[in-house]
Design a protein around this motif. Structure first.
Motif, PDB file in Angstrom:
ATOM      1  N   ALA A  53      51.555  11.477 -64.880  1.00 54.41           N
ATOM      2  CA  ALA A  53      51.285  10.822 -63.602  1.00 54.41           C
ATOM      3  C   ALA A  53      52.539  10.119 -63.082  1.00 54.41           C
ATOM      4  N   ALA A  54      53.273   9.472 -63.972  1.00 53.93           N
ATOM      5  CA  ALA A  54      54.495   8.774 -63.558  1.00 53.93           C
ATOM      6  C   ALA A  54      55.531   9.756 -63.023  1.00 53.93           C
ATOM      7  N   GLU A  55      55.674  10.906 -63.672  1.00 57.42           N
ATOM      8  CA  GLU A  55      56.628  11.918 -63.209  1.00 57.42           C
ATOM      9  C   GLU A  55      56.268  12.434 -61.819  1.00 57.42           C
ATOM     10  N   ARG A  56      54.980  12.431 -61.513  1.00 59.86           N
ATOM     11  CA  ARG A  56      54.523  12.931 -60.207  1.00 59.86           C
ATOM     12  C   ARG A  56      54.349  11.806 -59.191  1.00 59.86           C
ATOM     13  N   ASP A  57      54.782  10.587 -59.552  1.00 59.00           N
ATOM     14  CA  ASP A  57      54.624   9.420 -58.676  1.00 59.00           C
ATOM     15  C   ASP A  57      53.159   9.184 -58.317  1.00 59.00           C
ATOM     16  N   ILE A  58      52.285   9.417 -59.277  1.00 60.03           N
ATOM     17  CA  ILE A  58      50.858   9.152 -59.103  1.00 60.03           C
ATOM     18  C   ILE A  58      50.525   7.850 -59.812  1.00 60.03           C
ATOM     19  N   SER A  59      49.864   6.964 -59.114  1.00 57.07           N
ATOM     20  CA  SER A  59      49.511   5.681 -59.708  1.00 57.07           C
ATOM     21  C   SER A  59      48.110   5.272 -59.285  1.00 57.07           C
ATOM     22  N   VAL A  60      47.580   4.308 -59.992  1.00 57.52           N
ATOM     23  CA  VAL A  60      46.262   3.754 -59.683  1.00 57.52           C
ATOM     24  C   VAL A  60      46.425   2.246 -59.553  1.00 57.52           C
ATOM     25  N   THR A  61      45.972   1.689 -58.455  1.00 58.19           N
ATOM     26  CA  THR A  61      46.113   0.253 -58.245  1.00 58.19           C
ATOM     27  C   THR A  61      45.055  -0.510 -59.032  1.00 58.19           C
ATOM     28  N   ASP A  62      45.329  -1.790 -59.236  1.00 63.22           N
ATOM     29  CA  ASP A  62      44.358  -2.647 -59.919  1.00 63.22           C
ATOM     30  C   ASP A  62      43.041  -2.697 -59.131  1.00 63.22           C
ATOM     31  N   GLU A  63      43.148  -2.662 -57.811  1.00 57.65           N
ATOM     32  CA  GLU A  63      41.945  -2.700 -56.971  1.00 57.65           C
ATOM     33  C   GLU A  63      41.101  -1.448 -57.182  1.00 57.65           C
ATOM     34  N   GLU A  64      41.749  -0.284 -57.308  1.00 61.66           N
ATOM     35  CA  GLU A  64      41.015   0.956 -57.542  1.00 61.66           C
ATOM     36  C   GLU A  64      40.327   0.937 -58.905  1.00 61.66           C
ATOM     37  N   VAL A  65      41.027   0.411 -59.896  1.00 61.30           N
ATOM     38  CA  VAL A  65      40.437   0.310 -61.227  1.00 61.30           C
ATOM     39  C   VAL A  65      39.235  -0.623 -61.206  1.00 61.30           C
ATOM     40  N   LYS A  66      39.393  -1.752 -60.577  1.00 61.36           N
ATOM     41  CA  LYS A  66      38.308  -2.729 -60.518  1.00 61.36           C
ATOM     42  C   LYS A  66      37.087  -2.154 -59.806  1.00 61.36           C
ATOM     43  N   LYS A  67      37.316  -1.441 -58.709  1.00 63.14           N
ATOM     44  CA  LYS A  67      36.212  -0.860 -57.951  1.00 63.14           C
ATOM     45  C   LYS A  67      35.460   0.166 -58.790  1.00 63.14           C
ATOM     46  N   ALA A  68      36.212   1.064 -59.455  1.00 62.95           N
ATOM     47  CA  ALA A  68      35.575   2.088 -60.293  1.00 62.95           C
ATOM     48  C   ALA A  68      34.810   1.437 -61.443  1.00 62.95           C
ATOM     49  N   PHE A  69      35.404   0.410 -62.020  1.00 62.38           N
ATOM     50  CA  PHE A  69      34.757  -0.297 -63.128  1.00 62.38           C
ATOM     51  C   PHE A  69      33.457  -0.951 -62.670  1.00 62.38           C
ATOM     52  N   GLU A  70      33.501  -1.658 -61.561  1.00 56.98           N
ATOM     53  CA  GLU A  70      32.311  -2.363 -61.069  1.00 56.98           C
ATOM     54  C   GLU A  70      31.189  -1.398 -60.710  1.00 56.98           C
ATOM     55  N   GLU A  71      31.547  -0.231 -60.129  1.00 57.16           N
ATOM     56  CA  GLU A  71      30.523   0.746 -59.772  1.00 57.16           C
ATOM     57  C   GLU A  71      29.832   1.297 -61.018  1.00 57.16           C
ATOM     58  N   THR A  72      30.634   1.619 -62.031  1.00 57.19           N
ATOM     59  CA  THR A  72      30.067   2.156 -63.261  1.00 57.19           C
ATOM     60  C   THR A  72      29.262   1.090 -63.995  1.00 57.19           C
ATOM     61  N   LYS A  73      29.775  -0.119 -64.017  1.00 63.54           N
ATOM     62  CA  LYS A  73      29.083  -1.223 -64.680  1.00 63.54           C
ATOM     63  C   LYS A  73      27.737  -1.488 -64.021  1.00 63.54           C
ATOM     64  N   LYS A  74      27.712  -1.471 -62.697  1.00 63.04           N
ATOM     65  CA  LYS A  74      26.469  -1.738 -61.965  1.00 63.04           C
ATOM     66  C   LYS A  74      25.410  -0.678 -62.257  1.00 63.04           C
ATOM     67  N   GLN A  75      25.842   0.576 -62.339  1.00 66.61           N
ATOM     68  CA  GLN A  75      24.899   1.658 -62.626  1.00 66.61           C
ATOM     69  C   GLN A  75      24.372   1.582 -64.049  1.00 66.61           C
ATOM     70  N   SER A  76      25.224   1.180 -64.980  1.00 66.91           N
ATOM     71  CA  SER A  76      24.854   1.191 -66.390  1.00 66.91           C
ATOM     72  C   SER A  76      24.178  -0.099 -66.852  1.00 66.91           C
ATOM     73  N   PHE A  77      24.570  -1.223 -66.250  1.00 66.84           N
ATOM     74  CA  PHE A  77      24.053  -2.510 -66.703  1.00 66.84           C
ATOM     75  C   PHE A  77      23.599  -3.352 -65.515  1.00 66.84           C
ATOM     76  N   PRO A  78      22.358  -3.178 -65.074  1.00 64.23           N
ATOM     77  CA  PRO A  78      21.858  -3.989 -63.954  1.00 64.23           C
ATOM     78  C   PRO A  78      21.901  -5.492 -64.248  1.00 64.23           C
ATOM     79  N   LYS A  79      21.782  -5.842 -65.552  1.00 69.70           N
ATOM     80  CA  LYS A  79      21.821  -7.250 -65.941  1.00 69.70           C
ATOM     81  C   LYS A  79      23.132  -7.556 -66.660  1.00 69.70           C
ATOM     82  N   GLU A  80      23.733  -8.685 -66.315  1.00 71.34           N
ATOM     83  CA  GLU A  80      24.992  -9.083 -66.940  1.00 71.34           C
ATOM     84  C   GLU A  80      24.826  -9.261 -68.444  1.00 71.34           C
TER      85      GLU A  80
END
Length: 384
Positions: free
Chosen positions: A130-157
């Motif tokens: 990914a680095a060689e191809r100048d492909i990166s993932v921002t912290d915001e993108e990671v957080k969004k993906a994490f929160e979406e998956t967390k919400k689907q898997s764990f409705p309760k904290e």
């Protein structure tokens, strides 16, 4: 929670590839003392390995059974655990020896070690590609993906916190996996970008070669009564000719359990689906004409064709959307397969593993053994 676990388990490459594993010897001269492997200039440290091995063990024990790997080469803790958990041998059967338990522990450890090493190597491959191809993932993108998956898997904290306690993972570990998953997705997108282009000529060529794929055969709805003897079949036929209902006659006389309580109805039959004698009779019969008895290996049939749905052939225009989708998918898969082959070869050459930690992902892995009578296994298939 299953989707969350599938995302987080530290096994295999992150959604892109599937690689085989093999133990072997190698050259440690380029590997730092605190590392189990290097990929290019990056090291996979022993601390990294131990951390993810502990996670792998914790997740393997989430079903309730305690997993103890122990330290090689004696695996004392593992042997002790197996002896403790072992059921009493059946009468006349010998007890499992310490040496046998040790062999079991070694196999268990080797499998976990190879999975973790492969995961850590593939993580480096993806990050460096990914680095060689100048492909990166921002912290915001990671957080969004994490929160979406967390919400689907764990409705309760509370459920999420319990998962952290039992999985052996910290939130930092989870975010690491999510970032890898997002990088993998972006790599796939980059590799397949523009490979879904389909020309009108390609659509026409595909339709001409695969016309039968867009055809629907004639089908018939048939009412039947199946009996064990010809006399019973004639009796049922006579009752139908005298005005008896299919519902009543089929329920009283038919031995066909699939249709007797449905008024004898077999719906949507295509040619070739029934026993040969019945199949030929049904597709030669006129609609609405009571026919039979027809002798088959199952008994005697009386039948009537209730409905005929003619065969249908989609035009090229009607099939165009489906064909475009097929060809676009094939184009993307071809591009991905080609990339995977080059990707694996390039990064395997850049990977060196310490003796005792070698998998088939390592450039210093031995060649797979072959024999004159047993050819080498084919290369693992890859899927996007």
């Amino acid at each position: 929670m299953r989707g969350f676990l599938r995302l987080l388990l530290p096994l295999g490459l992150i959604g892109l590839f599937s690689l085989g594993l093999a133990a072997g010897g190698g050259d440690d001269k380029e590997i730092p003392a605190n590392a189990v492997a290097t990929v290019g200039d990056a090291s996979i440290t022993k601390d990294d390995f131990t951390h993810w091995l502990d996670i792998s063990v914790a997740q393997a024990g989430q079903g309730g059974q305690k997993i103890e790997l122990g330290e090689p080469p004696e695996f004392a803790a593992c042997v002790a655990q197996k002896k403790k958990d072992a059921p009493k041998p059946a009468k006349g059967q010998p007890k499992t020896t310490d040496a046998q338990y040790k062999d079991q522990c070694k196999q268990q450890y080797d499998a976990a070690r190879d999975q973790v090493v492969s995961f850590l190597i593939s993580s480096q491959w993806i990050r460096q590609e990914a680095a060689e191809r100048d492909i990166s993932v921002t912290d915001e993108e990671v957080k969004k993906a994490f929160e979406e998956t967390k919400k689907q898997s764990f409705p309760k904290e509370a459920d999420y916190k319990k998962f952290l306690e039992t999985s052996g993972m910290s939130e930092e570990d989870i975010l690491f996996r999510v970032r890898l998953d997002e990088l993998s997705n972006k790599l796939r997108e980059a590799v397949t970008k523009g490979k879904d282009k389909v020309t009108p000529q390609q659509v026409s060529d595909y339709y001409a070669k695969n016309k039968e794929r867009f055809a629907t055969p004639e089908t018939r709805d048939v009412r039947i009564v199946l009996t064990k003897t010809e006399a019973e079949a004639n009796e049922a036929k006579q009752e139908l000719e005298n005005g008896g209902s299919w519902k009543q006659v089929a329920k009283e006389h038919s031995t066909d359990e699939a249709s007797k309580n449905q008024g004898g109805l077999l719906a949507g039959i295509a040619q070739g689906q029934q026993e040969k004698a019945l199949d030929e009779a049904v597709f030669e019969a006129d609609k609405g004409k009571l026919s039979g008895p027809v002798k088959t290996q199952f008994g005697w049939y009386v039948f009537e064709v209730d409905k005929v749905t003619p065969a249908d052939q989609q035009t090229e225009k009607e099939a165009e959307a489906t064909i475009k989708q097929i060809l676009a998918s094939e184009g993307q898969q071809k591009a991905l397969d080609s990339f995977v082959k080059e990707f694996q070869a390039q990064w395997k050459d850049a990977t060196q593993c310490r003796d005792g930690f070698i998998t088939q992902d390592c450039g210093n892995a031995p060649e797979p053994e072959t024999t004159a009578t047993a050819p080498a296994a084919p290369a693992p298939t890859t899927q996007p």
